[in-house]
Motif scaffolding. Structure first.
Motif, mmCIF file in Angstrom:
data_model
loop_
_atom_site.group_PDB
_atom_site.id
_atom_site.type_symbol
_atom_site.label_atom_id
_atom_site.label_comp_id
_atom_site.label_asym_id
_atom_site.label_seq_id
_atom_site.Cartn_x
_atom_site.Cartn_y
_atom_site.Cartn_z
ATOM 1 N N GLU A 139 0.851 -1.189 0.000
ATOM 2 C CA GLU A 139 0.000 0.000 0.000
ATOM 3 C C GLU A 139 0.886 1.238 0.000
ATOM 4 O O GLU A 139 1.976 1.233 0.572
ATOM 5 N N MET A 140 0.424 2.295 -0.643
ATOM 6 C CA MET A 140 1.159 3.559 -0.707
ATOM 7 C C MET A 140 0.223 4.699 -0.313
ATOM 8 O O MET A 140 -0.625 5.118 -1.099
ATOM 9 N N PRO A 141 0.325 5.209 0.926
ATOM 10 C CA PRO A 141 -0.564 6.301 1.363
ATOM 11 C C PRO A 141 -0.357 7.552 0.520
ATOM 12 O O PRO A 141 0.764 7.888 0.123
ATOM 13 N N TYR A 142 -1.443 8.263 0.237
ATOM 14 C CA TYR A 142 -1.339 9.507 -0.529
ATOM 15 C C TYR A 142 -0.486 10.538 0.210
ATOM 16 O O TYR A 142 0.176 11.374 -0.420
ATOM 17 N N SER A 143 -0.505 10.478 1.536
ATOM 18 C CA SER A 143 0.240 11.459 2.324
ATOM 19 C C SER A 143 1.748 11.319 2.144
ATOM 20 O O SER A 143 2.505 12.226 2.494
ATOM 21 N N GLU A 144 2.210 10.178 1.614
ATOM 22 C CA GLU A 144 3.642 9.957 1.416
ATOM 23 C C GLU A 144 4.092 10.260 -0.006
ATOM 24 O O GLU A 144 5.265 10.110 -0.328
ATOM 25 N N ILE A 145 3.173 10.642 -0.893
ATOM 26 C CA ILE A 145 3.502 10.904 -2.285
ATOM 27 C C ILE A 145 3.806 12.387 -2.468
ATOM 28 O O ILE A 145 2.990 13.242 -2.132
ATOM 29 N N GLY A 146 4.999 12.674 -2.974
ATOM 30 C CA GLY A 146 5.403 14.062 -3.158
ATOM 31 C C GLY A 146 5.107 14.600 -4.540
ATOM 32 O O GLY A 146 4.766 15.771 -4.699
ATOM 33 N N ASN A 147 5.213 13.729 -5.568
ATOM 34 C CA ASN A 147 5.018 14.199 -6.939
ATOM 35 C C ASN A 147 4.830 12.999 -7.851
ATOM 36 O O ASN A 147 5.128 11.860 -7.485
ATOM 37 N N THR A 148 4.316 13.254 -9.044
ATOM 38 C CA THR A 148 4.160 12.208 -10.057
ATOM 39 C C THR A 148 4.351 12.811 -11.432
ATOM 40 O O THR A 148 4.062 13.996 -11.647
ATOM 41 N N VAL A 155 6.193 7.801 -9.747
ATOM 42 C CA VAL A 155 5.639 8.316 -8.493
ATOM 43 C C VAL A 155 6.804 8.591 -7.553
ATOM 44 O O VAL A 155 7.555 7.678 -7.196
ATOM 45 N N GLU A 156 6.974 9.854 -7.171
ATOM 46 C CA GLU A 156 8.050 10.243 -6.260
ATOM 47 C C GLU A 156 7.502 10.349 -4.845
ATOM 48 O O GLU A 156 6.458 10.969 -4.620
ATOM 49 N N LEU A 205 12.890 4.629 0.106
ATOM 50 C CA LEU A 205 12.311 4.504 -1.225
ATOM 51 C C LEU A 205 11.951 5.903 -1.708
ATOM 52 O O LEU A 205 11.165 6.600 -1.070
ATOM 53 N N VAL A 206 12.537 6.313 -2.815
ATOM 54 C CA VAL A 206 12.333 7.681 -3.289
ATOM 55 C C VAL A 206 11.487 7.743 -4.561
ATOM 56 O O VAL A 206 10.908 8.788 -4.863
ATOM 57 N N GLU A 207 11.416 6.642 -5.310
ATOM 58 C CA GLU A 207 10.638 6.677 -6.544
ATOM 59 C C GLU A 207 10.169 5.271 -6.900
ATOM 60 O O GLU A 207 10.867 4.281 -6.663
ATOM 61 N N MET A 208 8.972 5.202 -7.477
ATOM 62 C CA MET A 208 8.427 3.943 -7.966
ATOM 63 C C MET A 208 7.770 4.214 -9.317
ATOM 64 O O MET A 208 7.124 5.240 -9.498
ATOM 65 N N ARG A 209 7.944 3.289 -10.261
ATOM 66 C CA ARG A 209 7.386 3.478 -11.598
ATOM 67 C C ARG A 209 6.399 2.363 -11.912
ATOM 68 O O ARG A 209 6.669 1.190 -11.648
ATOM 69 N N PHE A 210 5.263 2.756 -12.479
ATOM 70 C CA PHE A 210 4.215 1.823 -12.871
ATOM 71 C C PHE A 210 4.116 1.800 -14.392
ATOM 72 O O PHE A 210 4.016 2.862 -15.024
ATOM 73 N N TYR A 211 4.153 0.605 -14.951
ATOM 74 C CA TYR A 211 3.905 0.435 -16.385
ATOM 75 C C TYR A 211 2.439 0.046 -16.548
ATOM 76 O O TYR A 211 1.993 -1.002 -16.039
ATOM 77 N N ILE A 212 1.669 0.878 -17.241
ATOM 78 C CA ILE A 212 0.220 0.704 -17.336
ATOM 79 C C ILE A 212 -0.167 0.712 -18.814
ATOM 80 O O ILE A 212 -0.346 1.777 -19.405
#
Length: 570
Positions: free
Chosen positions: A128-137, A147-148, A181-188
Motif C-alpha cells: 500500500e502507498m498512502p497519498y500522504s507519502e507521495i510528493g510528486n508524479t 511516483v516520487e 524509497l524515493v521513486e516507484m514506476r508503474f507500467y500501465i
C-alpha cells in the motif's frame, strides 16, 4: 474507573524508536519510550482497522475518517483476540484480518482507495502507498507513470516528536530507516475508464466515462487524490514558457503560498520554498541574458538523475506586467515590504522579487570586487568537457549551467593556478584547481583566459584563500633553464677567430635540394669521385664552372683545409 489496555514495544508509523500504546474507550495514545510528545487519536475518528503481518511482528492499520492512516507495529500474534475485542466493544469496529500477497509478482492491479493506492496480486494486497507519502508524479512515457515519495527535511527525525511533526508529517515515514524509497514506476498499458481505475469509489455516473489511455488516467487520478499541483491553493503568480538550462527544457512556473511548481511537457515538479537553500542572480557575459539559479535540498529527481540546482535563463530586455493574485489585507499582513500588488519591469527582476517575497530568501549576486578583463562578472571556462561560466560571489564560487557547482570559500583549502603542459593554447589559457578541506575532493576549471590571471589572484588573496601560482613558477624555471643553456653554449664556442668565408657561411645553413646523400644515382657518384671536399654551394656551379677566377680558387683551397673530410660512401 475507565478500563485501559496497554502494550509495550510498539512502533508508530515506522518510527525508529518504540513506545507504549494504551487503548481506552475514548480512543488510544502512544508515547515514545525515550520521552517525547504523546500522539492521541479520538475514537470518533476511527473509520476501520486491519490486522496483518508486518516487519516487526504484526501491525494494526487504522484508517481515519479524514482519510489519514495510522500504523501501529510490533504486536504479537497472541494479541489479536485481545485487540479484536477492544475494537469491537469500544470503537464498534471490526478488526479485519488481512493477508498480503507473498508470490513476489511485480504485475497486478493498482486501485485507488480513500487514503492510499493498493497494489493487489490475485486479489490480495502486495503493498500500500498512502497519498500522504507521495510528493510528486510524472508521465515518464506513454505507458509509464513515475511516483516520487516525499522525503523528510530532517534526516535525523526519529518520527516520535508529536502530531506537529514526527512520523505523521509528510515524508517522515521515509525518514524512519537508513534506506529510503524515493521513486516507484508503474507500467500501465492499454485503455481504461475512471470507474475501473477507482474501483468501488467511482461515482454512479461513471458509465458515461469515455475510454482513454490507462497511464494518463492513472496519472490524473493520482494528482487529484494526492493533492499534487493546483490543489495546493490559489496561484499567486504564473510565468509561462520559461527557458531552463538545468534541467533542460521549457517550464511554466506556478507560484503558490508555500510552494512553486514547474510544469513541462514531460516532467512536473512541485517544490516547497523550505527546500530552497540558495537563490542567485547571475548576469551572463553576453550582456543579453540573465541567469537565475536556485539551490535545492533535497534536490530534484528525474529518474536516476539528481538536480541540486535549477538554472533559468531570461532576456534582460524582456519586460512584463503582472498583478499578483492576492488580496490587499493578506498582502499587508503577511508580505508587507516583501511583495507589491503590481509589477511592471524586466521579467527576471519580477521573478526574483516574487521568489524572495514568498520564499523569504536572500538573493546573492557576484562580488563587486572582481571583474574580468572585459569588465564582466562571468568567466568563460569548462569543467571537463562541459563549457559554462564561473562566478565569484561574496562567499562562494558558482559554476553554471551544467554541472551546476557551488563551492563555499570557507570549505576551500587552497586554489592553484596551473598551465596544461603540451596544450596548444597553453600560453593563452590556464586552469584553476580548487581543493576542498577534510579531503572532500577537488574541482578543476579549465581554459580560462590568461588575461584574467592577475585579477583572480588578487581577488582570492583578498578573500583570504591560499593561492599557489604554478604558472609564474614554470616561467621562472623556464627562464633559468634558458639562461643555463645559453651559458653552456658560450663555453663551447671556439675562441680562435673564424675565417671569413664570404657567402659560403650562408650556404652552409641552406639546404641543397639537388644533393641527395643517400642516392645511388650516377650524378651523386660522379660528384663524390670528382670532388673530395663537399662544399655546400651549388653542385652545378662546382662541377661545370672551369673558368673561375684565381681568387675563388684560393678561397676553395682554404675551405678544404677548414672543412672536415666527407665520409666515404659504403
Amino acid at each position: 474507573m475507565t478500563a485501559i489496555e496497554s502494550f509495550d514495544s510498539i512502533y508508530l508509523d515506522l518510527s525508529k524508536e518504540s513506545g507504549k500504546c494504551r487503548f481506552a474507550e475514548t480512543g488510544f495514545g502512544w508515547k515514545p519510550a525515550g520521552g517525547g510528545d504523546t500522539f492521541t487519536l479520538d475514537h470518533s475518528n476511527i473509520g476501520s482497522a486491519q490486522w496483518s503481518r508486518a516487519a516487526r511482528g504484526y501491525e494494526i492499520r487504522i484508517l481515519q475518517r479524514n482519510s489519514g492512516i495510522i500504523q501501529l507495529d510490533g504486536f504479537q500474534q497472541e494479541d489479536y483476540e485481545r485487540l479484536s475485542k477492544i475494537f469491537k466493544n469500544w470503537y464498534s469496529t471490526v478488526l479485519e484480518n488481512k493477508e498480503h500477497a507473498l508470490r513476489g509478482w511485480n504485475w497486478g492491479k493498482a486501485e485507488f482507495s480513500k487514503a492510499e493506492i493498493v497494489f493487489n496480486v490475485q486479489n490480495r494486497p502486495a503493498f500500500e502507498m498512502p497519498y500522504s507519502e507521495i510528493g510528486n508524479t510524472n508521465l515518464a512515457g506513454r505507458n509509464e507513470v513515475a511516483v516520487e515519495l516525499a522525503l523528510p527535511l530532517n534526516a535525523n527525525d526519529t518520527g516520535t516528536n508529536g502530531q506537529l511533526g514526527g512520523a505523521r508529517g509528510k515524508g517522515k515515514k521515509a525518514g524512519a530507516g537508513k534506506d529510503q524509497l524515493v521513486e516507484m514506476r508503474f507500467y500501465i498499458p492499454g485503455v481504461t475508464t475512471k470507474k475501473e481505475t477507482e474501483g468501488e469509489d467511482a461515482g454512479s455516473d461513471a458509465g458515461e466515462e469515455e475510454e482513454k489511455n490507462a497511464a494518463t488516467l492513472f496519472y490524473e487520478t493520482l494528482i487529484e487524490k494526492a493533492e499534487i499541483g493546483e490543489t495546493a491553493g490559489d496561484t499567486i503568480a504564473t510565468f509561462l514558457d520559461v527557458l531552463h538550462l538545468t534541467p533542460r527544457g521549457r517550464f511554466d512556473i506556478d507560484m503558490y503560498e508555500a510552494s512553486f511548481r514547474l510544469r513541462g511537457k514531460t516532467y512536473d515538479y512541485k517544490i516547497q520554498y523550505e527546500a530552497v537553500k540558495k537563490f542567485m542572480v547571475l548576469p551572463k557575459p553576453d550582456e543579453m541574458h540573465c541567469l537565475l539559479c536556485i539551490g535545492l535540498d533535497p534536490p530534484l529527481r528525474q529518474g536516476q538523475t539528481r538536480y541540486p540546482f535549477v538554472v533559468m535563463q531570461f532576456k534582460k530586455d524582456e519586460e512584463v506586467t503582472i498583478d499578483l493574485n492576492i488580496d490587499e489585507a493578506e498582502l499587508e499582513s503577511k508580505y508587507k515590504d516583501k511583495l507589491e500588488p503590481h509589477y511592471e519591469e524586466p521579467l527576471h527582476h519580477v521573478v526574483a522579487k516574487i521568489f524572495r517575497g514568498l520564499g523569504n530568501k536572500k538573493i546573492s549576486s557576484p562580488a563587486k570586487d572582481f571583474l574580468t578583463h572585459r569588465n564582466q562578472y562571468g568567466i568563460k571556462c569548462s569543467i571537463k568537457a562541459s563549457e559554462g561560466f564561473l562566478y565569484c560571489l561574496e562567499k562562494a564560487f558558482m559554476f553554471v549551467p551544467k554541472p551546476a557547482t557551488y563551492i563555499a570559500y570557507e570549505q576551500t583549502q587552497s586554489v592553484t593556478f596551473s598551465r596544461v603542459s603540451g596544450a596548444v593554447s597553453a600560453l593563452s589559457t590556464f586552469d584553476i584547481t580548487v581543493v576542498m578541506k577534510n579531503g572532500a575532493g577537488s574541482s578543476q576549471f579549465s581554459n580560462i583566459n590568461r588575461e584574467d590571471l592577475k585579477a583572480l589572484e588578487s581577488f582570492f588573496k583578498l578573500k583570504g584563500l591560499r593561492v599557489k601560482n604554478e604558472i609564474d613558477e614554470d616561467a621562472n624555471l623556464l627562464a633559468a633553464a634558458l639562461r643555463e643553456e645559453a651559458m653552456d653554449e658560450s663555453d663551447d664556442e671556439v675562441v680562435a677567430p673564424k675565417a671569413d668565408r664570404g657567402s659560403a657561411d650562408e650556404d652552409e645553413e641552406s639546404v641543397d635540394e639537388d644533393f641527395q646523400a643517400d642516392s645511388d644515382s650516377d650524378v651523386a657518384e660522379e660528384y663524390d669521385s670528382n670532388h673530395e671536399s663537399s662544399g655546400s654551394g651549388s653542385a652545378e656551379s662546382d662541377v661545370d664552372n672551369d673558368d673561375d677566377d684565381e681568387d675563388m680558387d684560393d678561397v676553395d683551397e682554404e675551405e678544404e683545409d677548414e672543412r672536415p673530410k666527407k665520409k666515404a660512401k659504403k
